[in-house]
Design an enzyme around this catalytic site. Structure first.
Site, PDB file in Angstrom:
ATOM      1  N   GLU A 177      41.642  25.389 -26.840  1.00  0.00           N
ATOM      2  CA  GLU A 177      42.261  26.408 -27.711  1.00  0.00           C
ATOM      3  C   GLU A 177      41.630  26.408 -29.100  1.00  0.00           C
ATOM      4  OE1 GLU A 177      46.503  25.746 -27.539  1.00  0.00           O
ATOM      5  OE2 GLU A 177      46.669  26.823 -25.657  1.00  0.00           O
ATOM      6  N   GLU A 374      46.120  26.756 -18.281  1.00  0.00           N
ATOM      7  CA  GLU A 374      47.461  26.383 -18.751  1.00  0.00           C
ATOM      8  C   GLU A 374      48.362  27.592 -18.614  1.00  0.00           C
ATOM      9  OE1 GLU A 374      48.110  24.614 -22.630  1.00  0.00           O
ATOM     10  OE2 GLU A 374      46.154  23.643 -22.555  1.00  0.00           O
TER      11      GLU A 374
END
Ligand code: BG6
Length: 479
Positions: A177, A374
């Protein structure tokens, strides 16, 4: 129709959130090791302390002790039928201080054993190199990724991992991320770039400069991976939470589009190897003298990624304001509540269809294969008197998201390699440092107050996900 035969069904986690053993076998202190526990009920945020201090509560020091229980835990993943398992390599197990001359053999051996254990059950390990766990020494002594030297430290770490695991790991990601820091809040700057800002620092500038060094480091790592083993595939990893316009007003639409640009430009650089024009204009408008060299630009072009990995949890909505004529993304100022969506107890807006939107957005923009690494639902779970846990809310969440990705595969033809839900087992929350924010299909008996036995037990969702995998996503019914 449906998902490919070798679809990588699985679950994902990160070293710092579940391994524990923070100082075992030569491991160094990471950023995660100086982050205290928070609490959603008392609205206590996590704090970053000045080193590891006596008397503070650091949940990542213990995690769920996966370092010692990985064999039992992976056996449970295998029982669920998982075909893949995403985890990260804790940088400080390999290079405890980032600037060490040689890697730590004990750390390297731990991941050898872990990957072997996965392969024993035909579970494909999928690895993130840096997942919010940068060496604290890098932050404290070098200023983290505000220092160009961090590029070399990261590439050295990445290269050591590629060389060691070239025959055990095919799918890699560089920075988890990487775009979380688009909000340039100190917490994210610490997790993403090992930056500990001081009072008065220009956080926005620091974010862009350090992200540039990270992107160069990532590109050099991709190139190194391909040289070591051309079969290895390296992805960027984007935290993707799309931003919708609050209304159909043209200004709101423009604001939403530009907000997407501000939050996801990192993917443009990773995939295309160059900066988008609007961002170069922003640098000019701010009058920043960015340290971006010709050599950096060449490195970015030579190290573009092979596939796109992304997380997805929620969506946002935004509105335009007259005081913001350039339609810039202004963290904390322009988002509005989406009245069409419900939210979790942590305020995360639940939007299954948003995942289909993301798959199409990436597909249209880049046309690369994708991996969802995710997606999951953080909730308070209740253990019944007989020990069972009926987490239907989690099943409903996962079901809605899997249906959405099925739509993107069957109707829009996106190239989707797999789906790793977050997380197959309860772990420590990254944003709040809580045990009580649970994502697992496997329950871990430990709570925020530090009470529990660490025992593992199967939730209702465990059996549901097993059936989903067995039927390659055909049977999603929650019975
Ligand atoms: C992602 C992170 O942002 O979201 C994970 O990559 C994190 O590390 C996950 O755990 C869920 O967030 P949280 O804060 O609920 O743990």
């Amino acid at each position: 129709m449906g998902f490919r035969k070798d679809f990588l069904w699985g679950g994902a986690s990160a070293a710092h959130q579940f391994e524990g053993a923070w100082d075992v076998d030569g491991k160094g202190v990471s950023i995660a090791d100086v982050m205290t526990a928070g609490d959603n009920v008392t609205h206590t945020p996590r704090r970053i302390t000045d080193g590891v201090l006596e008397g503070e509560d650091y949940p990542n020091h213990v995690g769920i002790d996966f370092f010692h229980t990985y064999k039992e835990d992976i056996a449970l993943f295998a029982e669920m039928g998982m075909k893949s398992f995403r985890t990260s390599i804790a940088w400080t197990r390999i290079f405890p201080n980032a600037d060490d001359a040689e890697p730590n053999e004990a750390g390297l051996q731990f991941y050898d054993d872990l990957f072997d254990e996965c392969h024993k059950y035909h579970i494909e390990p999928i690895v993130t190199l840096s997942h919010f766990e940068m060496p604290y020494h890098l932050a404290k002594e070098y200023g983290g990724f505000m220092n160009r030297k961090a590029i070399d430290f990261f590439v050295k770490f990445a290269t050591a991992c590629f060389k060691r695991y070239k025959d055990k790991v095919k799918y890699w990601m560089t920075f988890n991320e990487i775009n979380n820091q688009a909000d340039y809040i100190p917490h994210h700057l610490a997790q993403e770039g090992a930056i500990l800002p001081k009072e008065g620092d220009d956080l926005e500038y620091m974010m862009y400069q350090s992200a540039h060094y990270e992107l160069v480091a990532s590109a050099l790592a991709v190139k190194a991976a391909h040289e070591i083993n051309p079969d290895m595939l390296v992805a960027c990893m984007i935290g993707m939470n799309p931003v919708y316009p609050a209304t159909c007003k043209p200004e709101d639409n423009m604001q939403a589009m530009m907000t997407m640009n501000f939050k996801y430009w990192f993917a443009d650089v990773h995939v295309r190897g160059k900066y988008p024009s609007w961002l170069l204009k922003l640098f000019e408008r701010r009058g920043w003298n960015m340290d971006i060299t010709e050599e950096d630009n060449k490195a970015l072009l030579a190290g573009t990624v092979d596939y796109i990995a992304f997380s997805y949890y929620m969506s946002f909505a935004t509105e335009a304001k007259a005081e913001n004529p350039h339609y810039e993304y202004r963290p904390g100022k322009d988002f509005v509540r989406n009245e069409y969506l419900k939210a979790s107890d942590w305020g995360w807006q639940i939007d299954g269809l948003g995942l289909r939107f993301c798959l199409n957005w990436f597909n249209d923009r880049f046309g690369l294969p994708m991996l969802i690494v995710e997606n999951g639902f953080g909730a308070y779970d209740k253990v019944e008197a007989d020990g069972s846990i009926h987490d239907d809310y989690r099943i409903e969440y996962l079901k809605a998201h899997i249906e959405a990705m099925k739509g993107a595969v069957e109707d829009e033809g996106v190239d989707l390699l797999g789906y790793q839900m977050w997380a197959p087992i309860d772990i420590v929350s990254a944003s709040t440092g809580e045990y009580d924010k649970r994502y697992g299909l496997i329950y871990v008996d430990m709570n925020n107050a530090g009470e529990g036995t660490w025992a593992r037990s199967k939730k209702k969702s465990f059996y549901w996900y097993k059936k989903v995998i067995e039927t390659n996503g055909e049977d999603l019914a929650n019975e």
